[in-house]
Motif scaffolding. Sequence first.
Motif, PDB file in Angstrom:
ATOM      1  N   THR A  44       0.042  45.153   0.959  1.00  0.00           N
ATOM      2  CA  THR A  44       0.442  44.218  -0.104  1.00  0.00           C
ATOM      3  C   THR A  44      -0.786  43.692  -0.839  1.00  0.00           C
ATOM      4  O   THR A  44      -0.819  43.620  -2.070  1.00  0.00           O
ATOM      5  CB  THR A  44       1.215  43.026   0.501  1.00  0.00           C
ATOM      6  OG1 THR A  44       2.392  43.523   1.112  1.00  0.00           O
ATOM      7  CG2 THR A  44       1.591  41.999  -0.556  1.00  0.00           C
ATOM      8  N   ALA A  54      -1.577  44.489  -4.688  1.00  0.00           N
ATOM      9  CA  ALA A  54      -1.673  43.341  -5.603  1.00  0.00           C
ATOM     10  C   ALA A  54      -3.011  43.351  -6.339  1.00  0.00           C
ATOM     11  O   ALA A  54      -3.088  43.091  -7.553  1.00  0.00           O
ATOM     12  CB  ALA A  54      -1.520  42.039  -4.817  1.00  0.00           C
ATOM     13  N   VAL A 102       0.152  36.237 -12.716  1.00  0.00           N
ATOM     14  CA  VAL A 102       0.375  36.602 -11.311  1.00  0.00           C
ATOM     15  C   VAL A 102       0.390  35.335 -10.461  1.00  0.00           C
ATOM     16  O   VAL A 102      -0.449  34.455 -10.622  1.00  0.00           O
ATOM     17  CB  VAL A 102      -0.678  37.637 -10.812  1.00  0.00           C
ATOM     18  CG1 VAL A 102      -2.087  37.189 -11.099  1.00  0.00           C
ATOM     19  CG2 VAL A 102      -0.526  37.910  -9.314  1.00  0.00           C
ATOM     20  N   GLU A 103       1.412  35.234  -9.617  1.00  0.00           N
ATOM     21  CA  GLU A 103       1.535  34.090  -8.710  1.00  0.00           C
ATOM     22  C   GLU A 103       1.907  34.616  -7.321  1.00  0.00           C
ATOM     23  O   GLU A 103       2.518  35.678  -7.193  1.00  0.00           O
ATOM     24  CB  GLU A 103       2.602  33.100  -9.209  1.00  0.00           C
ATOM     25  CG  GLU A 103       2.344  32.674 -10.654  1.00  0.00           C
ATOM     26  CD  GLU A 103       2.715  31.244 -11.005  1.00  0.00           C
ATOM     27  OE1 GLU A 103       3.145  30.491 -10.107  1.00  0.00           O
ATOM     28  OE2 GLU A 103       2.567  30.891 -12.197  1.00  0.00           O
ATOM     29  N   GLU A 152       5.430  37.195  -1.285  1.00  0.00           N
ATOM     30  CA  GLU A 152       5.737  37.892  -2.533  1.00  0.00           C
ATOM     31  C   GLU A 152       4.583  37.685  -3.493  1.00  0.00           C
ATOM     32  O   GLU A 152       4.075  36.574  -3.628  1.00  0.00           O
ATOM     33  CB  GLU A 152       7.008  37.320  -3.184  1.00  0.00           C
ATOM     34  CG  GLU A 152       8.266  37.743  -2.465  1.00  0.00           C
ATOM     35  CD  GLU A 152       9.536  37.368  -3.227  1.00  0.00           C
ATOM     36  OE1 GLU A 152       9.436  36.773  -4.330  1.00  0.00           O
ATOM     37  OE2 GLU A 152      10.613  37.672  -2.708  1.00  0.00           O
ATOM     38  N   VAL A 153       4.216  38.749  -4.174  1.00  0.00           N
ATOM     39  CA  VAL A 153       3.276  38.631  -5.280  1.00  0.00           C
ATOM     40  C   VAL A 153       4.072  38.960  -6.536  1.00  0.00           C
ATOM     41  O   VAL A 153       4.653  40.051  -6.647  1.00  0.00           O
ATOM     42  CB  VAL A 153       2.096  39.608  -5.118  1.00  0.00           C
ATOM     43  CG1 VAL A 153       1.121  39.453  -6.284  1.00  0.00           C
ATOM     44  CG2 VAL A 153       1.385  39.366  -3.786  1.00  0.00           C
ATOM     45  N   LEU A 154       4.164  37.988  -7.435  1.00  0.00           N
ATOM     46  CA  LEU A 154       4.918  38.162  -8.681  1.00  0.00           C
ATOM     47  C   LEU A 154       3.938  38.424  -9.807  1.00  0.00           C
ATOM     48  O   LEU A 154       3.020  37.620 -10.039  1.00  0.00           O
ATOM     49  CB  LEU A 154       5.720  36.898  -9.010  1.00  0.00           C
ATOM     50  CG  LEU A 154       6.580  36.270  -7.902  1.00  0.00           C
ATOM     51  CD1 LEU A 154       7.295  35.033  -8.428  1.00  0.00           C
ATOM     52  CD2 LEU A 154       7.588  37.278  -7.379  1.00  0.00           C
ATOM     53  N   GLY A 163       3.649  39.447 -13.995  1.00  0.00           N
ATOM     54  CA  GLY A 163       4.448  39.457 -15.223  1.00  0.00           C
ATOM     55  C   GLY A 163       3.643  39.878 -16.426  1.00  0.00           C
ATOM     56  O   GLY A 163       2.505  39.438 -16.625  1.00  0.00           O
ATOM     57  N   THR A 215       8.405  42.602 -15.217  1.00  0.00           N
ATOM     58  CA  THR A 215       7.777  41.970 -14.049  1.00  0.00           C
ATOM     59  C   THR A 215       7.695  42.996 -12.926  1.00  0.00           C
ATOM     60  O   THR A 215       8.450  43.965 -12.893  1.00  0.00           O
ATOM     61  CB  THR A 215       8.570  40.745 -13.531  1.00  0.00           C
ATOM     62  OG1 THR A 215       9.826  41.195 -13.019  1.00  0.00           O
ATOM     63  CG2 THR A 215       8.770  39.688 -14.605  1.00  0.00           C
ATOM     64  N   THR A 259       7.382  42.848  -8.624  1.00  0.00           N
ATOM     65  CA  THR A 259       7.328  42.016  -7.415  1.00  0.00           C
ATOM     66  C   THR A 259       6.931  42.892  -6.231  1.00  0.00           C
ATOM     67  O   THR A 259       7.562  43.917  -5.983  1.00  0.00           O
ATOM     68  CB  THR A 259       8.699  41.366  -7.132  1.00  0.00           C
ATOM     69  OG1 THR A 259       9.076  40.590  -8.261  1.00  0.00           O
ATOM     70  CG2 THR A 259       8.631  40.473  -5.903  1.00  0.00           C
ATOM     71  N   ARG A 282       6.686  42.654  -2.258  1.00  0.00           N
ATOM     72  CA  ARG A 282       7.131  41.769  -1.178  1.00  0.00           C
ATOM     73  C   ARG A 282       6.884  42.413   0.183  1.00  0.00           C
ATOM     74  O   ARG A 282       7.126  43.610   0.365  1.00  0.00           O
ATOM     75  CB  ARG A 282       8.620  41.433  -1.320  1.00  0.00           C
ATOM     76  CG  ARG A 282       9.092  40.526  -0.179  1.00  0.00           C
ATOM     77  CD  ARG A 282      10.477  39.974  -0.325  1.00  0.00           C
ATOM     78  NE  ARG A 282      10.853  39.306   0.913  1.00  0.00           N
ATOM     79  CZ  ARG A 282      11.102  38.002   1.059  1.00  0.00           C
ATOM     80  NH1 ARG A 282      11.061  37.209   0.006  1.00  0.00           N
ATOM     81  NH2 ARG A 282      11.417  37.484   2.220  1.00  0.00           N
TER      82      ARG A 282
END
Length: 250
Positions: free
Chosen positions: A115, A119, A129-130, A200-202, A204, A209, A211, A213
């Motif tokens: 992950t 990311a 990115v959040e 989770e890395v979101l 956009g 988007t 995601t 996870r």
Amino acid sequence: MSKLRVAVLGAKGRIGAEAVRAVEAAEDLELVAALGRGDALGTLTDTGAQVVVELTTPASVMENLDFCVRHGIHAVVGTTGWTDDRLAQLDTSLAASPETGVLIAPNFSIGAVLTMKFAQAAAPYFESVEVIELHHPNKVDAPSGTATRTAQLIAAARQQAGSAPQPDATATALDGARGADVDGVPVHAVRLRGLLAHQEVLLGGEGETLTIRHDSLHHSSFMPGILLGVRRVVDTPGLTFGLEHFLDLR
Ligand SMILES: NC(=O)c1ccc[n+]([C@@H]2O[C@H](COP(=O)([O-])OP(=O)(O)OC[C@H]3O[C@@H](n4cnc5c(N)ncnc54)[C@H](O)[C@@H]3O)[C@@H](O)[C@H]2O)c1
Ligand SMILES: O=C(O)C1=N[C@H](C(=O)O)CCC1
């Protein structure tokens, strides 16, 4: 071939108890000590431990590692709470014991390591990115070590790519509503009964988007990484931060 002599610190904890079982089940390893809070660290030298698996608390880890490094005992560390100051302190003690190896892994599960890698690769291609980390409510620290590391890697990748600051017009917010700021990346921590360790890395961009996870559903997810760390750290002097350095990731 003689077995590697391994001790577990934090042996009665959630992950420590699982690590005790994993070491006991490994044919090439011998569990020589399983220590909890208040047990004497001298047991490590008395039993000839070669590697310590440190799974205690951010409040205990520095003292434990100081003992290990001073006695030339290698360490595989899952305990969280790592700051630049703490890492510098550990580097200083390792300099006085140059043959000793310490692996600190924010997360031992392969999915979490991937992950972070995914990311890091994706971050420069998106405006926003959040990170959201979700854990059991008995976890003592926030944000998780994994989320902090993920955000740091994302921020470094964006800086290297020359990414613009993230768009965010929010001018009014309750304290904490936008999460913690880790190098410019918002990190949100959820604590929920029923969960173990999830992230989770979101990401956009314009009209889309992505995601990423990951879910650790059982503490067994961390064991292959811990055992790999134990086997490799004995031949890897100095400080290694992140299990990815022991994995052959393409
Ligand atoms: N890196 C990873 O993959 C990973 C995975 C899970 C948990 N963790 C981390 O591992 C740590 C432990 O997590 P947990 O959920 O098992 O917590 P826990 O509270 O269940 O276990 C910690 C144990 O350490 C013991 N302890 C405290 N001080 C000690 C000392 N000085 N010597 C020996 N034992 C001591 C406590 O009594 C307790 O039994 C946390 O920092 C957590 O974030 C890391
Ligand atoms: O359960 C925990 O506590 C975990 N801690 C680590 C972190 O803070 O990232 C790894 C995941 C589980």
